[in-house]
Motif scaffolding. Sequence first.
Motif, PDB file in Angstrom:
ATOM      1  N   LEU A 162      -2.976   0.859 -11.250  1.00  0.00           N
ATOM      2  CA  LEU A 162      -2.627   0.045 -12.458  1.00  0.00           C
ATOM      3  C   LEU A 162      -0.962   0.107 -12.312  1.00  0.00           C
ATOM      4  O   LEU A 162      -0.329  -0.802 -12.700  1.00  0.00           O
ATOM      5  N   ASP A 163      -0.112   1.203 -12.155  1.00  0.00           N
ATOM      6  CA  ASP A 163       1.288   1.335 -12.064  1.00  0.00           C
ATOM      7  C   ASP A 163       1.933   0.240 -11.077  1.00  0.00           C
ATOM      8  O   ASP A 163       2.924  -0.114 -11.397  1.00  0.00           O
ATOM      9  N   ALA A 164       1.211  -0.073 -10.160  1.00  0.00           N
ATOM     10  CA  ALA A 164       1.756  -0.939  -9.048  1.00  0.00           C
ATOM     11  C   ALA A 164       1.696  -2.544  -9.448  1.00  0.00           C
ATOM     12  O   ALA A 164       2.318  -3.232  -8.896  1.00  0.00           O
ATOM     13  N   ILE A 165       1.154  -2.659 -10.479  1.00  0.00           N
ATOM     14  CA  ILE A 165       0.974  -4.001 -11.073  1.00  0.00           C
ATOM     15  C   ILE A 165       2.285  -4.400 -11.785  1.00  0.00           C
ATOM     16  O   ILE A 165       2.528  -3.840 -12.932  1.00  0.00           O
ATOM     17  N   PRO A 166       3.092  -5.414 -11.187  1.00  0.00           N
ATOM     18  CA  PRO A 166       4.423  -5.869 -11.891  1.00  0.00           C
ATOM     19  C   PRO A 166       4.055  -6.468 -13.377  1.00  0.00           C
ATOM     20  O   PRO A 166       3.162  -7.168 -13.599  1.00  0.00           O
ATOM     21  N   LYS A 167       4.918  -6.213 -14.097  1.00  0.00           N
ATOM     22  CA  LYS A 167       4.941  -6.720 -15.569  1.00  0.00           C
ATOM     23  C   LYS A 167       5.906  -8.169 -15.640  1.00  0.00           C
ATOM     24  O   LYS A 167       6.914  -8.025 -14.910  1.00  0.00           O
ATOM     25  N   PRO A 168       5.584  -8.899 -16.426  1.00  0.00           N
ATOM     26  CA  PRO A 168       4.460  -9.460 -17.153  1.00  0.00           C
ATOM     27  C   PRO A 168       3.444  -9.599 -16.700  1.00  0.00           C
ATOM     28  O   PRO A 168       3.471 -10.314 -15.269  1.00  0.00           O
ATOM     29  N   VAL A 169       2.297  -9.568 -16.903  1.00  0.00           N
ATOM     30  CA  VAL A 169       1.029 -10.268 -16.131  1.00  0.00           C
ATOM     31  C   VAL A 169       0.855 -11.794 -16.738  1.00  0.00           C
ATOM     32  O   VAL A 169       1.281 -11.994 -17.950  1.00  0.00           O
TER      33      VAL A 169
END
Length: 96
Positions: free
Chosen positions: A31-38
């Motif tokens: 989850l932490d590896a997902i860049p923001k924003p989605v």
Amino acid sequence: MRPEVRAFVADGPLPGWDANEEEIDRRARRLDAIPKPVTGEEARALVLCFGPDDCHGVAWTLLQLIETGPNPVLTSQPAPATDEWHRRFYGRAVGL
């Protein structure tokens, strides 16, 4: 959809409190590896990943990540029998 989101979504809903620590840590790292924003597509996929409880706080991180995307993700009020996380997410989106 970006590979980080696909990997997280492929694991299915978050586990509950009774999951082992390794599984919870693995899901939190993904989850932490997902860049923001989605994106909107990613947010709609991620909203399906809530589990039965807060998964030791990981569900809150998931909710906050989804909120970085365009709203509304949920366009209609969830049914009363819907899980807590979908009701909470909808309430936050519409200001309840």
